[in-house]
Design an enzyme around this catalytic site. Structure first.
Site, PDB file in Angstrom:
ATOM      1  N   ASP A  57       0.869  -1.171   0.000  1.00 58.61           N
ATOM      2  CA  ASP A  57       0.000   0.000   0.000  1.00 58.61           C
ATOM      3  C   ASP A  57       0.914   1.231   0.000  1.00 58.61           C
ATOM      4  O   ASP A  57       2.149   1.119   0.112  1.00 58.61           O
ATOM      5  CB  ASP A  57      -0.958   0.006   1.201  1.00 58.61           C
ATOM      6  CG  ASP A  57      -2.184   0.900   0.943  1.00 58.61           C
ATOM      7  OD1 ASP A  57      -2.123   1.754   0.024  1.00 58.61           O
ATOM      8  OD2 ASP A  57      -3.194   0.759   1.645  1.00 58.61           O
TER       9      ASP A  57
HETATM   10  C1  NOJ Z   1      -4.031   3.985   0.201  1.00 51.54           C
HETATM   11  C2  NOJ Z   1      -5.214   3.082   0.317  1.00 51.54           C
HETATM   12  O1  NOJ Z   1      -5.147   2.373   1.529  1.00 51.54           O
HETATM   13  C3  NOJ Z   1      -5.332   2.092  -0.832  1.00 51.54           C
HETATM   14  O2  NOJ Z   1      -6.551   1.406  -0.699  1.00 51.54           O
HETATM   15  C4  NOJ Z   1      -5.222   2.798  -2.131  1.00 51.54           C
HETATM   16  O3  NOJ Z   1      -5.404   1.892  -3.200  1.00 51.54           O
HETATM   17  C5  NOJ Z   1      -3.857   3.468  -2.201  1.00 51.54           C
HETATM   18  N1  NOJ Z   1      -3.758   4.442  -1.128  1.00 51.54           N
HETATM   19  C6  NOJ Z   1      -3.600   4.161  -3.533  1.00 51.54           C
HETATM   20  O4  NOJ Z   1      -4.356   5.300  -3.637  1.00 51.54           O
END
Ligand code: NOJ
Length: 752
Positions: free
Chosen positions: A285
């Site tokens: 993430d």
């Molecule tokens: C953080 C989020 O937790 C995740 O779900 C998302 O896909 C990513 N950022 C990218 O934006």
């Protein structure tokens, strides 16, 4: 060839042939593996590490700087690069100007639609309609692909049992089976049956794993999850996503039992990759590798990179530990070359499967004919209709007759932006059709008196209430659209209290005081606290955030063009103090029932300590939630009768037929979602009081009855031991055919 191909696509679209596009030859698995091996053998270490990095263009201060990095072969993926033209421009640098011409994979959060916004995923789950969920993802894929996006960070399949957690909006709720359904439907929808089709995109099952169990419902928080729960509750949707062919998986921000999810070797390498046979790639993430430093797991960025790769994270999103330190770590012998090669092979494999090497560019004219296409809006309306759950309908106030004088009030009745919900980076409120617009069109504006009362959901000013009184005075029924604005749910939008924000409770009280029936429509990203306000309404339609087509969907339901079918994908608590509350809980040694519970107000003063029931309840809320999982009403009533089993005992390898008769006992047609639950009465590890095993939709004319049968395989009665071993244990089981998790017809059988 390329432009001809796109012309064909457009012609087919114009002819309405959505599903059947031109198919090109695509590589077989062994051809892909040969190409991966060949390319890998030609790559330098720097190029390999480049493939393992993903950044947002902002990191390098814009496109021109990004081009330099891409030209040098130092980047595998970009997220949040917007526009087909911009994507092509950068892709051209990767293909034509980098040494090996490896295409970029372009990621974006396309969570519940791209431009056409569908209900939030929690709402989609409430439809229990796998076909519609799949279709919505396929549409989102087409729209996104036309803008150059070829990879979405969805589906989010974190089992979520805490309505305080803002990201419950993005999940399919509390149940592993329902999350597995959404996992399968979305992966199939986004990816289609051919990832190299230019109108499909790669899916990403997230967040691996246990993110939904954040302590206190506060986002990014610690999770403590037993291995029993991990295998039986949190992992199954991911297993299903892998089975459905998910190209990628994203690791989570949280730590689990002391180990951050992005550094969790056992979970990623052993369970996901080895046991489940996942052969796509794992992305972290956003900076979740770097965040192992504040977690207290990594000393510094270099150490974080070491831990991330050792755990099996193949691509790093946003932070730069791989880029900055992998070479050094390799020299020092802290990471293995085979880990790097495996990570790069996985990334290349997906790029080959996606056909990016043969067809890296997007037709820049495609978006015009695809975005918010009327057929997309039609599916968005249908899914919004089916996602609505009717919680209450006293005196059959709903549906309203066309032409009824309606006072339409509430801060969400005419908010084109708010109805879209969280994660709508590319949604456009100008496409939205609001409840007010739809009411005016459907019911005639002369029959609609509109006064929102509050300007937005958190508004505490009652200045608008005088207008509301006037509107109600001119009407026979009040429809109040309340809830929460889009910004109050989603990532980092946790709440400690679930009750309506602003002066909405006061607004509902005002409406109820006029002696006219009140229909409450709730738009929200989570189960709202309805305990203190639900008595103010005769009818409640729980609409989640319904998306672009909220207005027509709700007008159709309210005026009876269609009937509610949705069922709750999550238990509604009486208050946040009752959380966690979910249907598949374990039985206490002292289970509560009505005879063992005295409400706090009825306890005699100075009652003797043991004079009250010593059971598993709270003095104030008792032992039942406000609304159980699986609950939802329609405009008719259904009766369940005559439960029968094909046998009283089954052996492993055999199936049990479970049949019940479902009758429509009302005056209108209706669709019921019939649910099958079981309980394993005695097991080597205690099992939940009920587990959803299957469900079916049945549509019945007034007075009609149908037999609904479920084939229950002995395998469905098994469970995982904490070591991940799947066992099917003989013994007695209960089975229910039920309208929700708290009711139903029950029988018993033996598994031999
Ligand atoms: C953080 C989020 O937790 C995740 O779900 C998302 O896909 C990513 N950022 C990218 O934006």
């Amino acid at each position: 060839m390329k432009s001809l191909k796109h012309l064909t696509v457009i012609v087919i679209i114009l002819l309405g042939g959505w599903a059947c596009q031109e198919r090109e030859h695509h590589d077989t698995n062994s051809e892909v593996e040969d190409k991966v091996a060949q390319l890998l053998s030609e790559m330098t270490l720097d190029e390999k590490i480049g493939q393992m990095s993903q950044v947002d263009p902002g990191v390098f201060g814009g496109l021109e700087n990004l081009k330099k990095v891409v030209r040098n072969g130092q980047l595998g993926s970009v997220l949040n690069l917007i526009g087909a033209k911009e994507v092509n421009e950068l892709q051209r640098v990767a293909i034509e100007e980098s040494r090996l011409g490896i295409p970029l994979i372009i990621g974006r959060d396309v969570i519940h639609g791209y431009r056409t916004i569908f209900p939030i995923p929690l709402g989609m789950a409430a439809s229990w309609n796998e076909d519609l969920v799949r279709e919505s993802a396929a549409i989102a894929a087409k729209e996104a692909a036309s803008m150059g996006i070829n990879w979405t960070f969805a589906p989010m399949i974190d089992v979520s049992r805490d309505p305080r957690w803002g990201r419950i909006a993005e999940s399919a709720g509390e149940d592993p089976l329902l999350n597995s359904m959404v996992a399968r439907a979305m992966v199939q929808g986004y990816q289609g049956d051919d990832l190299s089709d230019p109108l499909t995109i790669a899916a990403c099952a997230k967040h691996f794993v246990g993110y939904g169990a954040a302590e206190g419902g506060r986002d990014y928080n610690t999770t403590v999850i037993s291995d029993l729960q991990l295998h039986n509750v949190y992992l199954p949707p991911f297993k299903e996503a892998v089975k459905a062919g998910a190209a990628t998986v994203m690791t989570a921000f949280n730590e689990i039992n002391g180990i951050p999810a992005s550094g969790h070797q056992r979970n990623i390498r052993e369970i996901l990759k080895d046991d489940y046979g996942f052969d796509g790639f794992v992305v972290s993430d956003w900076a979740s590798i770097q965040e192992m430093i504040p977690h207290g797991f990594a000393r510094d960025l270099k150490h974080a990179g070491e831990l991330g790769l050792a755990a099996g994270v193949d691509m790093e999103m946003s932070s730069r530990s791989y880029n900055d330190h992998l070479k050094e770590l390799l020299d020092e012998g802290k990471v293995k070359m085979e880990w790097i090669d495996d990570a790069v092979a996985r990334i290349l494999r997906i790029k080959f499967r996606m056909g990016l090497f043969d067809n890296p560019y997007v037709d820049e004219s495609l978006a015009d004919s695809l975005l918010v296409h009327p057929q997309h809006l039609e599916i968005a309306r249908k899914l919004a209709e089916e996602s609505v759950v009717m919680l209450k309908n006293e005196n059959n106030v709903l549906p309203l007759k066309k032409g009824t004088k309606v006072a339409l009030i509430g801060p969400l009745a005419d908010q084109p932006y708010e109805q879209l919900g969280t994660w709508i980076f590319d949604g456009d409120e100008n496409d939205s059709q609001t409840v007010l617009e739809a009411f005016n069109e459907f019911n005639g504006s002369e029959n609609v008196s509109f006064a929102e009362g509050l300007e937005y959901s958190r508004d505490k000013s009652t200045n608008g209430f005088a207008q509301v009184e006037k509107a109600i005075a001119q009407s026979d029924v009040v429809v109040a659209v309340v809830g929460e604005e889009a910004i109050l749910s989603g990532e980092a939008k946790s709440l400690a209290e679930l009750d309506f924000v602003g002066a909405q409770a006061e607004l509902l009280e005002l409406a109820a005081s006029k002696g006219k029936p009140v229909v409450m429509v709730v738009m929200s990203g989570r189960p709202a606290g309805l305990y203190k306000t639900q008595h103010l309404a005769s009818s409640i339609l729980y609409a989640w955030h319904p998306g672009t087509m909220a207005g027509p969907a709700l007008a159709n339901l309210i005026f009876g063009e269609t009937a509610p079918v949705g069922k709750l994908p999550v238990t509604f608590p009486k208050g946040e103090g009752q959380v966690p509350v979910y249907y598949a809980h374990k039985m206490s040694g002292r289970p509560a029932d009505a005879s063992t519970w005295t409400h706090i107000d009825d306890i005699p003063v100075q009652a003797v300590q043991h004079s009250l029931g010593n059971t598993n309840h709270t003095l104030d809320y008792g032992f039942t939630p406000l609304y159980p999982f699986g609950f939802g009403l329609s405009y008719t009533s259904f009766e369940y009768s005559d439960l029968r089993l094909s046998s009283e005992a089954v052996s492993e390898g055999e199936n049990l037929m479970v049949t019940a008769t479902i009758s429509n006992t009302g005056d209108v047609e209706g669709t019921e979602i019939v649910q099958l639950y079981t309980r394993d009465l005695v097991a080597s590890y205690t099992r939940p009081v009920r587990e959803l095993k299957n469900y079916q939709r049945v549509t019945l004319a007034p007075g009609e009855s149908k037999e609904v049968s479920f084939e229950l395989e002995a395998r469905q009665l098994g469970f995982y031991h904490p070591d991940g071993k799947f066992v099917v244990e003989p013994g007695q089981f209960h089975v229910w055919v039920a309208p929700n998790a708290a009711e139903g017809l029950q029988a018993e059988f033996e598994l031999k």
